[in-house]
Scaffold this active site. Sequence first.
Site, short mmCIF file in Angstrom:
data_model
loop_
_atom_site.label_atom_id
_atom_site.label_comp_id
_atom_site.label_asym_id
_atom_site.label_seq_id
_atom_site.Cartn_x
_atom_site.Cartn_y
_atom_site.Cartn_z
N GLN A 239 86.72 14.57 -66.82
CA GLN A 239 87.46 15.67 -66.21
C GLN A 239 88.87 15.17 -65.92
O GLN A 239 89.03 14.14 -65.25
CB GLN A 239 86.75 16.06 -64.93
CG GLN A 239 87.30 17.25 -64.20
CD GLN A 239 86.57 17.42 -62.87
OE1 GLN A 239 85.94 16.50 -62.35
NE2 GLN A 239 86.66 18.59 -62.29
N TYR B 163 91.80 16.11 -64.04
CA TYR B 163 92.40 16.96 -63.01
C TYR B 163 93.47 16.22 -62.21
O TYR B 163 94.65 16.52 -62.29
CB TYR B 163 91.31 17.46 -62.04
CG TYR B 163 90.48 18.64 -62.52
CD1 TYR B 163 90.39 18.98 -63.87
CD2 TYR B 163 89.75 19.41 -61.62
CE1 TYR B 163 89.61 20.05 -64.30
CE2 TYR B 163 88.98 20.49 -62.03
CZ TYR B 163 88.91 20.80 -63.37
OH TYR B 163 88.13 21.86 -63.78
N SER B 164 93.04 15.24 -61.39
CA SER B 164 93.95 14.57 -60.45
C SER B 164 95.06 13.82 -61.16
O SER B 164 94.88 13.30 -62.27
CB SER B 164 93.19 13.58 -59.58
OG SER B 164 92.28 14.25 -58.76
N SER C 63 86.64 9.99 -63.88
CA SER C 63 85.34 9.34 -63.88
C SER C 63 84.78 9.33 -65.30
O SER C 63 84.79 10.34 -65.98
CB SER C 63 84.43 10.11 -62.93
OG SER C 63 83.11 9.75 -63.10
N GLU D 131 78.29 22.45 -59.24
CA GLU D 131 77.31 21.40 -59.12
C GLU D 131 76.46 21.55 -57.87
O GLU D 131 75.35 21.05 -57.79
CB GLU D 131 78.03 20.06 -59.14
CG GLU D 131 77.15 18.91 -59.54
CD GLU D 131 77.26 17.78 -58.54
OE1 GLU D 131 76.67 16.75 -58.79
OE2 GLU D 131 77.92 17.96 -57.50
N SER E 173 89.03 16.47 -50.45
CA SER E 173 88.80 15.60 -49.28
C SER E 173 88.25 16.43 -48.12
O SER E 173 88.32 17.66 -48.12
CB SER E 173 90.11 14.95 -48.85
OG SER E 173 90.98 15.95 -48.34
N GLU F 184 89.51 16.85 -45.33
CA GLU F 184 90.60 17.63 -44.73
C GLU F 184 90.83 18.92 -45.51
O GLU F 184 91.06 19.98 -44.92
CB GLU F 184 91.89 16.79 -44.70
CG GLU F 184 91.87 15.65 -43.67
CD GLU F 184 90.92 14.51 -44.02
OE1 GLU F 184 90.57 14.35 -45.21
OE2 GLU F 184 90.50 13.79 -43.09
#
Lengths: 375, 405
Positions: free
Chosen positions: B119, B121-122, B154, B237, B377, B379
Amino acid sequence: MNFSFSDDQVLLKHSVRSALDEQCKPEHVRAMFDDARGYGDRLWSEMAKLGWLGLPFPEEQGGAGLGLVELGIVLEEMGRAAYPGPFFATVVLGGLGIQLGGNAAQKDKWLSAISAGTARATAALLEEHLDWDPASTTATAAKSDSGWTLSGLKRFVPWAHVADVVLVPARTPAGLSLFLVDPKSAGVTLAPMVGIDLTSRWSEMRLDRVAVGADAVLGQPGAAGPLLDSLLRRAAVMSSAEMLGAARRCLDMSVEYVKVREQFGQPVGSFQAIRHRCAEMLLEAENAHAAVYYAAWALTAGAEDAAIASSICKAYVSDAARKVCGDAIQVHGGIGFTWEYDLHLYMKRAKALEPLFGDAQFHRELIVRHVASAR
Amino acid sequence: MDLNYTPEDIAFRKQVRTWLEQNLPTEEIRNLEDRRAWHRKLYEAGYLGMGWPREYGGGGARPMEQAIVADEMARANAPAPTNSLGLGIVGPTVVVHGTDAQKKRYLRKILSAEELWCQLYSEPNAGSDLAALKTSAVDAGDHFVVNGQKIWTSGGAIADWGLLLARTDTKVTKHKGISCFLMNMRQPGVDVRPLKQITGSSEFCEVFMTNARVEKSDQIGKLGEGWGIAQTTLGYERGGRALARITNYSSQFSRLVAAAKRLRRHGSPLIEDPVTRQKLGRIWSEIEVERYQALRTLTLLERGEHPGAGGSLTKLSYSEFEKRFMEFALEILGPYGQLTQGAPEDFKLQIDTAVGDNGSWAYAYLWSRAGTIYAGSSEIQKNVIGERILGLPKETRADRVGGKT
């Protein structure tokens, strides 16, 4: 598998909510602070009429034959409204105790009267050392010609001053036994114990050679241990339902308040410091909900893990309610510390229940006894 | 309210348990090929992609059946399949947002692990603020040209394909200029470098894209819809591993209790120490409350409802719990808890936690720090809960004031 309320349960919740919104407004709660008895007759008769007082009892005794999930729903709403009165004492401590251990005559007499709203009951589960383990009981009952003679000192007996019958554990030569005692009997002295929560009334109950009849024993003499364990579990879970309701009210009030309270030119709820705290409060309330209704279901269904689920419930919810109610005062700021603002009604209700029927530490020890021996 | 499993679910669980007893690998999984073989066995038994449509190789199963399979695998300490992002994120995204041709082309090969996925994304400067991502995909007629850098990918080192978020329009508000693509990782313009984590291992990678190519036919959804697609995939998921997670906690807890019986303090078994008992009691309460909550989530999923922002509560709850759990575990285990080598048998974890090395409390402890950061996260979850569940006002943010990135 279905972990959600049925349509009937949702209906019950709404009907209790709307009745209490109507008849148990904060003004009513405050009015009862200074009332000698501490509760109102009108609402009590209304509760009998609505079937709440007989909710868990069999239909033969005028009850609705429902389980602890339904009773939990009612009690959650009572916590949410900080309902002042002997409902919990009567239905849970007295009523469920009699239902668990009583013979046919005792059940007929008391459960019918409780369901009809004509009798109030309670149980004296605590002595001066504050040990919730029934085995720690020091009060005694000696056999007499006509029955039994009870002596001892009980503390924190909820609503004893208005009760018609008190369930009193005492030691007999046969072992721990449970007695039905009329608190107006000769030899019984009640003294008020006033806590910070003025919606909960407690008494110290001194028994000085109180005579009761042979038919006052609940269950077999010497066999009260398991009965009291069962009652304590039910009281732990049902008091958790009340704490959950009180916590929900504190959360709801907080969310509404931080949406409108402005500082630095914007609603304080837009600040992450406040928003994150509210999110944590919601998480605790949701987890507490799961713990309460899982345990209520497990006790009703006689599930294998009912005992441990009860302890998990009380341990978790005691901590969760303390956090949610405490955080509610914090996010309100100064107004939350005033007498005139209603927040403290709910916060104190939860606080009063936190140490009762075993605090978190007490129940965590019971949990470990279960899990450590199973592993 | 009825928390008993149905006779059908009990029978299905028994069937899965029997299958696992008969088919669990007898030898340790040493490499990717071993794991692929195990993966294929699971797939052929119908235990992967269980909720996907049958016509693309799925099983059309109920959420409860999926949860039971994962749970039984955890109970048997079965090795995880490979291609977790393919199964957990990419496949469901293609099922919901892909074209028929894309479904035909990709889904079966995800299930069979013929093609492994990651994936993308970040980015280094787009973590919690994922919509600030800068990787660009420029229309070059018959394909897109991709340039930029991704991080925290990952499984990037073994991936054949990646699910990519890239900016296709810089002139609109930042959330609206993002599109979603399927990108071939096996091409010269894609450079994957392992990222060494605090665990000492490298499950994550950095991915550098220099004039990488993405086919027009591999665009998912319309241009500018990438943000919305990414939002829905984050929730896919949840639920599937709801019970399995608890079973893992429960196995870990049993190991911890056993260790506390072996250890001693002030001359007595540690299990008799009241402070330790309180800690164990607290952990077990929390594990059980997570289980009750899993049952609530499964109830919703079984009714065909999506937990929506409620998924943020779930994720916040278990990831924060895992940190507390592992911190308590290491307090109880003392220096044994920090061993990555040389731990006596009684003080090894020996449970497949699906991440990192199987078997050490130390890794499990370190990995617990990741859970409250990845996939939003704590937060960010609290922001979502505050805004979308409690309806609290949004904060004033610089990027919302101007209306542009």
